[in-house]
Design a protein around this motif. Structure first.
Motif, short mmCIF file in Angstrom:
data_model
loop_
_atom_site.label_atom_id
_atom_site.label_comp_id
_atom_site.label_asym_id
_atom_site.label_seq_id
_atom_site.Cartn_x
_atom_site.Cartn_y
_atom_site.Cartn_z
N TYR A 1 0.83 -1.20 0.00
CA TYR A 1 0.00 0.00 0.00
C TYR A 1 0.87 1.26 0.00
N LEU A 2 1.99 1.20 0.74
CA LEU A 2 2.91 2.34 0.78
C LEU A 2 3.47 2.61 -0.61
N GLU A 3 3.82 1.55 -1.31
CA GLU A 3 4.35 1.68 -2.67
C GLU A 3 3.30 2.28 -3.61
N ALA A 4 2.07 1.80 -3.47
CA ALA A 4 0.99 2.29 -4.35
C ALA A 4 0.68 3.76 -4.11
N GLN A 5 0.69 4.18 -2.85
CA GLN A 5 0.30 5.56 -2.51
C GLN A 5 1.40 6.57 -2.77
#
Length: 360
Positions: free
Chosen positions: A309-313
């Motif tokens: 999720y961190l990578e996506a955001q």
């Protein structure tokens, strides 16, 4: 950094839920991982950097050193949490001696504590050469960047007393954000782009952004794995120890259901939002600097969905920091699979073990 044995320090990371210890030997061939160990602490023995139950921590620390058969009693320890503050500030251009004489007065506006209750230190980040005396300086236009560090005196005293009760000598009292930076620089020496280090501990989420080996901005927040543990305790009606096992995936007969996953996702979203705010601030404040990657570490960085999720955001690649990767290891004494599993939790301890007696 000296290679003599007499200057070497054992890295001791006293966290909220566990103590991690790392011992590194150095010689002409390189750095050798001599010892690594971890021992759990009861909940609330350490709270937000404060030592709440010193007797319990002393007993655990003695046991860990005894089990690992560590003979070196000189240690490096990191302070963390609300009692310590590290902040990059800008001051009028001055010689180092002049800053030393005035830092107490200049620092007061940046410190959230009574200035008389803290110990101060600083390091000049740019323009380290002192201005020559005959240089015509316009102090209103010329400035230097300084890393200001403040730590509460009572907390420093508590850690020193804790180490003394454990028959250990404090060679260096560091700050966890700097220890992490040391570990990162050892593990990723050829990183050309700027990067962020995100450490997700039990009770603290720290973010440090670095370009060319210098910290641009760091922030600590009261987020962490304890939030997930509390959710699991409530959801399954289990005690703290059992909840920790479930969180770490050690209990296979109690799977996470949709309701729990949704609750955990909400917490993870808060973590990522906090990290993104910090990165956005850096991008706005330092438009000429680029953060190209995020390195994550800490005992809670592997919480389900967090890294993805961190990578996506953020749109940035997210990589786990492995502080053991550049160390020479004795395969007969230290299991590689175990070290890789524990690596995210060992970053602060490794960074501390890289320090030497008489380091600034």
């Amino acid at each position: 950094m000296g290679f003599g044995n007499k200057n070497q320090l054992v890295g001791v990371d006293i966290g909220s839920y566990a103590i991690k210890v790392v011992e590194i030997d150095r010689n002409k061939r390189g750095r050798f991982l001599k010892n690594f160990g971890i021992i759990g602490l009861p909940r609330h023995a350490i709270r937000e950097g404060d030592i709440v139950e010193p007797e319990v921590v002393v007993e655990a620390l003695k046991k860990l050193f005894r089990n690992l058969k560590i003979r070196n009693q000189n240690v490096a320890v990191a302070l963390s949490g609300y009692p310590v503050m590290a902040k990059r500030i800008t001051l009028p251009a001055s010689k180092k001696e002049e800053i030393e004489a005035t830092i107490h007065d200049q620092a007061e506006q940046y410190i959230p504590f009574d200035i008389n209750d803290v110990n101060l230190d600083f390091d000049i980040l740019e323009n380290e050469e002192n201005l020559s005396e005959d240089e015509n300086t316009d102090e209103d236009k010329k400035s230097i960047d300084v890393m200001l560090v403040a730590a509460k005196k009572d907390v420093i005293d508590a850690y020193v007393n804790l180490l003394a009760a454990s028959d250990l000598n404090p060679g260096v009292l560091d700050v966890d954000v700097f220890a992490l930076q040391n570990a990162a620089e050892l593990s990723i020496p050829n990183e050309e782009e700027g990067y962020a280090i995100v450490n997700v501990g039990a009770e603290e989420l720290s973010i440090n952004t670095l370009v060319n080996g210098m910290s641009l901005f760091s922030r600590d927040s009261s987020f962490g794995g304890a939030q997930i543990t509390d959710l699991i305790m409530s959801h399954f009606d289990v005690d703290f120890e059992k909840a920790e096992e479930i969180k770490l995936g050690a209990v296979r007969d109690i799977p996470w259901d949709k309701k729990l996953e949704t609750s955990v996702s909400g917490v993870v979203s808060d973590w990522v939002l906090e990290i993104k705010r910090a990165l956005d601030f850096v991008e706005t404040t330092y438009p000429d600097k680029t953060i190209g990657k995020i390195f994550v570490c800490g005992g809670s960085c592997r919480i389900k969905g967090f890294q993805k999720y961190l990578e996506a955001q953020t749109g940035l690649p997210v990589v786990e920091l492995n502080p053991f990767s550049s160390l020479i290891k004795n395969q007969d004494l230290l299991d590689e699979e175990y070290l890789n599993h524990m690596a995210p939790q060992a970053c602060v301890a490794v960074g501390l073990a890289l320090r030497s007696i008489n380091d600034k």
